[in-house]
Design an enzyme around this catalytic site. Structure first.
Site, PDB file in Angstrom:
ATOM      1  N   ASP A  47       0.917  -1.187   0.117  1.00  0.00           N
ATOM      2  CA  ASP A  47       0.044  -0.095  -0.041  1.00  0.00           C
ATOM      3  C   ASP A  47       0.843   1.185   0.059  1.00  0.00           C
ATOM      4  O   ASP A  47       1.572   1.423   0.871  1.00  0.00           O
ATOM      5  CB  ASP A  47      -1.054  -0.309   1.274  1.00  0.00           C
ATOM      6  N   ASP A  48       0.992   2.021  -1.304  1.00  0.00           N
ATOM      7  CA  ASP A  48       1.826   3.051  -1.290  1.00  0.00           C
ATOM      8  C   ASP A  48       3.109   2.884  -1.241  1.00  0.00           C
ATOM      9  O   ASP A  48       3.806   3.753  -0.956  1.00  0.00           O
ATOM     10  CB  ASP A  48       1.300   4.222  -0.145  1.00  0.00           C
ATOM     11  N   CYS A  85      -5.311   4.095  -4.497  1.00  0.00           N
ATOM     12  CA  CYS A  85      -5.624   2.721  -4.235  1.00  0.00           C
ATOM     13  C   CYS A  85      -7.178   2.103  -4.548  1.00  0.00           C
ATOM     14  O   CYS A  85      -6.887   0.797  -5.282  1.00  0.00           O
ATOM     15  CB  CYS A  85      -5.744   2.584  -2.604  1.00  0.00           C
ATOM     16  N   ARG A  89      -7.655  -1.239  -7.020  1.00  0.00           N
ATOM     17  CA  ARG A  89      -8.114  -2.420  -6.600  1.00  0.00           C
ATOM     18  C   ARG A  89      -9.469  -2.814  -7.386  1.00  0.00           C
ATOM     19  O   ARG A  89      -9.658  -4.053  -7.479  1.00  0.00           O
ATOM     20  CB  ARG A  89      -8.495  -2.389  -5.148  1.00  0.00           C
ATOM     21  N   LYS A 147      -6.705  -5.146   3.282  1.00  0.00           N
ATOM     22  CA  LYS A 147      -7.543  -4.054   2.943  1.00  0.00           C
ATOM     23  C   LYS A 147      -8.355  -4.314   1.791  1.00  0.00           C
ATOM     24  O   LYS A 147      -7.868  -5.029   0.857  1.00  0.00           O
ATOM     25  CB  LYS A 147      -6.445  -2.751   2.527  1.00  0.00           C
ATOM     26  N   HIS A 149     -11.369  -1.964   0.590  1.00  0.00           N
ATOM     27  CA  HIS A 149     -11.445  -0.438   0.188  1.00  0.00           C
ATOM     28  C   HIS A 149     -12.521  -0.767  -1.237  1.00  0.00           C
ATOM     29  O   HIS A 149     -12.272   0.075  -2.309  1.00  0.00           O
ATOM     30  CB  HIS A 149     -10.296   0.108  -0.170  1.00  0.00           C
ATOM     31  N   HIS A 243       1.275   2.262   4.216  1.00  0.00           N
ATOM     32  CA  HIS A 243       0.403   3.415   4.034  1.00  0.00           C
ATOM     33  C   HIS A 243       0.318   4.159   5.378  1.00  0.00           C
ATOM     34  O   HIS A 243       0.514   3.447   6.300  1.00  0.00           O
ATOM     35  CB  HIS A 243      -0.950   3.079   3.848  1.00  0.00           C
ATOM     36  N   ASP A 348      -0.112  -0.917  -5.007  1.00  0.00           N
ATOM     37  CA  ASP A 348      -1.241  -0.411  -5.439  1.00  0.00           C
ATOM     38  C   ASP A 348      -1.273   1.242  -6.300  1.00  0.00           C
ATOM     39  O   ASP A 348      -2.145   1.577  -6.799  1.00  0.00           O
ATOM     40  CB  ASP A 348      -2.295  -0.399  -4.431  1.00  0.00           C
ATOM     41  N   ASN A 349       0.096   1.744  -6.078  1.00  0.00           N
ATOM     42  CA  ASN A 349       0.124   3.077  -6.623  1.00  0.00           C
ATOM     43  C   ASN A 349       1.587   3.561  -6.138  1.00  0.00           C
ATOM     44  O   ASN A 349       2.177   2.814  -5.430  1.00  0.00           O
ATOM     45  CB  ASN A 349      -1.013   4.092  -6.272  1.00  0.00           C
ATOM     46  N   LYS A 421       1.965   9.418  -5.773  1.00  0.00           N
ATOM     47  CA  LYS A 421       0.409   8.918  -5.812  1.00  0.00           C
ATOM     48  C   LYS A 421      -0.413  10.172  -6.129  1.00  0.00           C
ATOM     49  O   LYS A 421      -0.336  11.248  -5.523  1.00  0.00           O
ATOM     50  CB  LYS A 421       0.330   8.622  -4.374  1.00  0.00           C
TER      51      LYS A 421
END
Length: 598
Positions: A47-48, A85, A89, A147, A149, A243, A348-349, A421
């Protein structure tokens, strides 16, 4: 490795998203036997994570488990996602564009221009079937921990979208030690929602998120093995690390004490040099200049200490995530299932570039009667005393702290790319990614430079599983996958899955981009400060040759007007086909107050 427990304290908000209307869905198809010899899948999402955080991608953080996997398989230097994110996803789960899958923008950032529009539902919609639904119908055991989301209501959570077993954070973030699950955070409208197999759950207070998510995934796989369930599995492990808020166990943070005292410019130079040594970027690659970053030398001694501490904690989060990947791999080997498993890993990014010190009201849905926050939802907020946040130097990284690491470190971690991001530039959408395991031709540090995309994941898994995407699922039509199977690249049989004439479009927060072969156009409009604060704008289409200029440093729009026009026209076609909402004449995003930090 045991979980590390800490005293509970309030610390960080979870994203409180739209309250979605529920719908009665038709029952999912009955499960058929899996094709003979179908492999297992383990999909791990960070994540990030920064492009260069892993050792295998030029970083100095200790990531031996991920590095070993990456070097045993194939690393991707052209793997792309959405800029943030939940849109990513949605593409991962659906195999189609985020504007078709329901996340044309993040649910937290819907505006009057986008709310209620098709493709902007704010959750994974019914125009698609998730890859978990398709694999489960095809005979797979499906499990996840981490996660989600992609929806908050019972009909939108993992248990309703194909996962037999799931422990899921429904929102986009939460306290990594579970210290936001109390009355104070609930009263502020910022408490997280955890669900297990469709029922309310909680992250045990004091457990670190990455440890606990790995525990749960291993537990699901171990239980299946003990029960004699020999179905192939799809295991999805979407970490919330690294994150924000930056938090990690003390002993892991201690490993990085003093490592970043020379600042983000030094780290940026070291990482780019290492990438060139590893052959990840051309030897003559030029990094894009940083945006909205104060020079390290201009910071006071106190400011440098705080900034260095932030990066120490961030590195510890990446380190800890790697340790838990190692635990999952060890469990698969102990179960005798590792050799039959294909592993995909990616972020994810791009890295988070906001300066964050407290929860932002934009992550809480405005309701009738609410008082608008001063300066608008994008304005930086001071920590609410009622939440118990302590961002003092000695406390950064602990459960009661709440910080992000800001634009300096983020752009060091995305080097040589432009920005971070939230942007359709390479710094926002090009991520570290690799594949390893059964059927993946690797060894010797193989690198694939082809233009690949997160939309390719779902068709890749179906291809390896020996399954076909149906035209209908659960009684309604679904969109066909637009991604391409990566099997030719993973097996070593081809260098690419797209021709030089194929295109891929991207849009988020009215920021636009389109890729065709090695060429890319980017448009960053003014006045769209939804993400990040005080956003970078150009107000014109720019043209880049990514093969020669991965940092997007040389705008060739004036030199090649015909090519620019061709790609802009292609973007317009993409936007029409996907139902992309155009930028309103008067953007409703509130302006950043004078003097606010970026």
């Amino acid at each position: 490795m045991s979980r590390i427990r800490f005293l509970a304290a309030a610390a960080i908000p979870a994203l409180i998203v739209f309250v979605y209307a529920t719908a009665t869905a038709a029952p999912a198809p009955a499960q058929a036997p899996a094709p003979q010899g179908a492999p297992n899948f383990l999909v791990i999402v960070a994540d990030d994570l920064g492009w260069s955080d892993l050792g295998a991608f030029g970083g100095e953080i200790a990531t031996p488990n991920l590095d070993a996997l990456a070097l045993s398989g194939v690393r991707f230097t052209g793997f792309h996602t959405a800029p943030t994110c939940s849109p990513t996803r949605s593409m991962l789960m659906s195999g189609v564009d985020n504007h078709e899958a329901g996340l044309g923008t993040m649910a937290e950032l819907l505006s009057d221009a986008t709310r209620g529009r098709p493709g902007y539902e704010g959750y994974l919609n019914d125009r698609v079937a998730s890859i978990a639904e398709l694999l489960h119908a095809g005979g797979y055991a499906t499990v996840m921990a981490g996660k989600w989301h992609l929806g908050l209501t019972p009909d939108r959570e993992p248990a309703a979208r194909g996962f037999e077993h799931s422990f899921a954070l429904l929102q986009g973030l939460s306290n990594h030690f579970g210290a936001d699950q109390n009355e104070g955070w609930a009263k502020a409208g910022l408490a997280p929602s955890y669900r297990e197999d469709g029922k309310p759950a909680a992250l045990p207070v004091g457990s670190f998120s990455a440890d606990y998510f790995a525990d749960r995934l291993i537990g699901y796989l171990d239980a299946a093995a003990k029960a004699g369930d020999r179905r192939p599995f799809f295991a999805y492990l979407p970490f919330t690390a690294p994150h924000w808020p930056l938090q990690a166990p003390d002993e892991t943070i201690a490993r990085y004490k003093g490592r970043y005292d020379q600042g983000y410019e030094a780290l940026r130079a070291a990482r780019l040099a290492r990438q060139k040594q590893l052959g990840l970027v051309p030897a003559d690659a030029v990094a894009h200049v940083t945006e909205q970053v104060r020079p390290w030398a201009s910071l006071s001694a106190g400011e440098r200490a705080i900034e260095a501490r932030k990066m120490e904690v961030y590195a510890a989060m990446v380190d800890r995530m790697d340790q838990n990947v190692g635990r999952v791999i060890a469990a698969l080997k102990a179960q005798g299932r590792y050799d039959d498993t294909i592993i995909l890993f990616f972020s994810d990014n791009g890295p988070e570039g906001n300066a964050i010190e407290a929860p932002s009201p934009r992550f809480k849905v405005a309701r009738p009667g609410d008082t608008p926050p001063p300066g608008g939802p994008d304005a930086p907020q001071a920590p609410d005393p009622a939440l118990g946040i302590d961002n003092s130097l000695a406390n950064i990284g602990k459960p009661t702290s709440y910080v992000g690491y800001g634009p300096g470190w983020a752009q060091a971690n995305s080097v040589p790319s432009w920005l971070v991001k939230g942007y359709t530039t390479e710094g926002g959408i090009r991520v570290s990614a690799f594949a390893a395991g059964k059927g993946v031709s690797g060894g010797g540090g193989r690198i694939a430079t082809a233009n690949l995309d997160v939309r390719d994941v779902a068709p890749t898994l179906l291809d390896y599983a020996g399954l076909k995407q149906p035209a209908q699922f659960a009684g309604h039509a679904i969109l066909p996958h637009e991604g391409r199977s990566l099997r030719p690249v993973l097996s070593g049989g081809a260098a690419a899955v797209r021709s030089p004439t194929d295109t891929l479009g991207y849009e988020l927060f009215f920021r636009r981009a389109l890729r065709k072969g090695d060429w890319k156009v980017v448009y960053l409009p003014a006045g769209t400060n939804r993400y990040t604060r005080k956003g970078v704008s150009t107000g014109r289409w720019q043209l880049f040759d990514l093969a020669a200029d991965p940092g997007e440093t040389r705008d060739l729009a004036t030199e090649q007007p015909a090519r620019l026009a061709e790609l802009v026209a292609a973007y317009d076609g993409y936007a029409r086909a996907k139902g992309v909402v155009p930028l309103p004449a008067a953007d409703p995003a509130p302006a950043t107050p004078p003097g606010a930090r970026p």
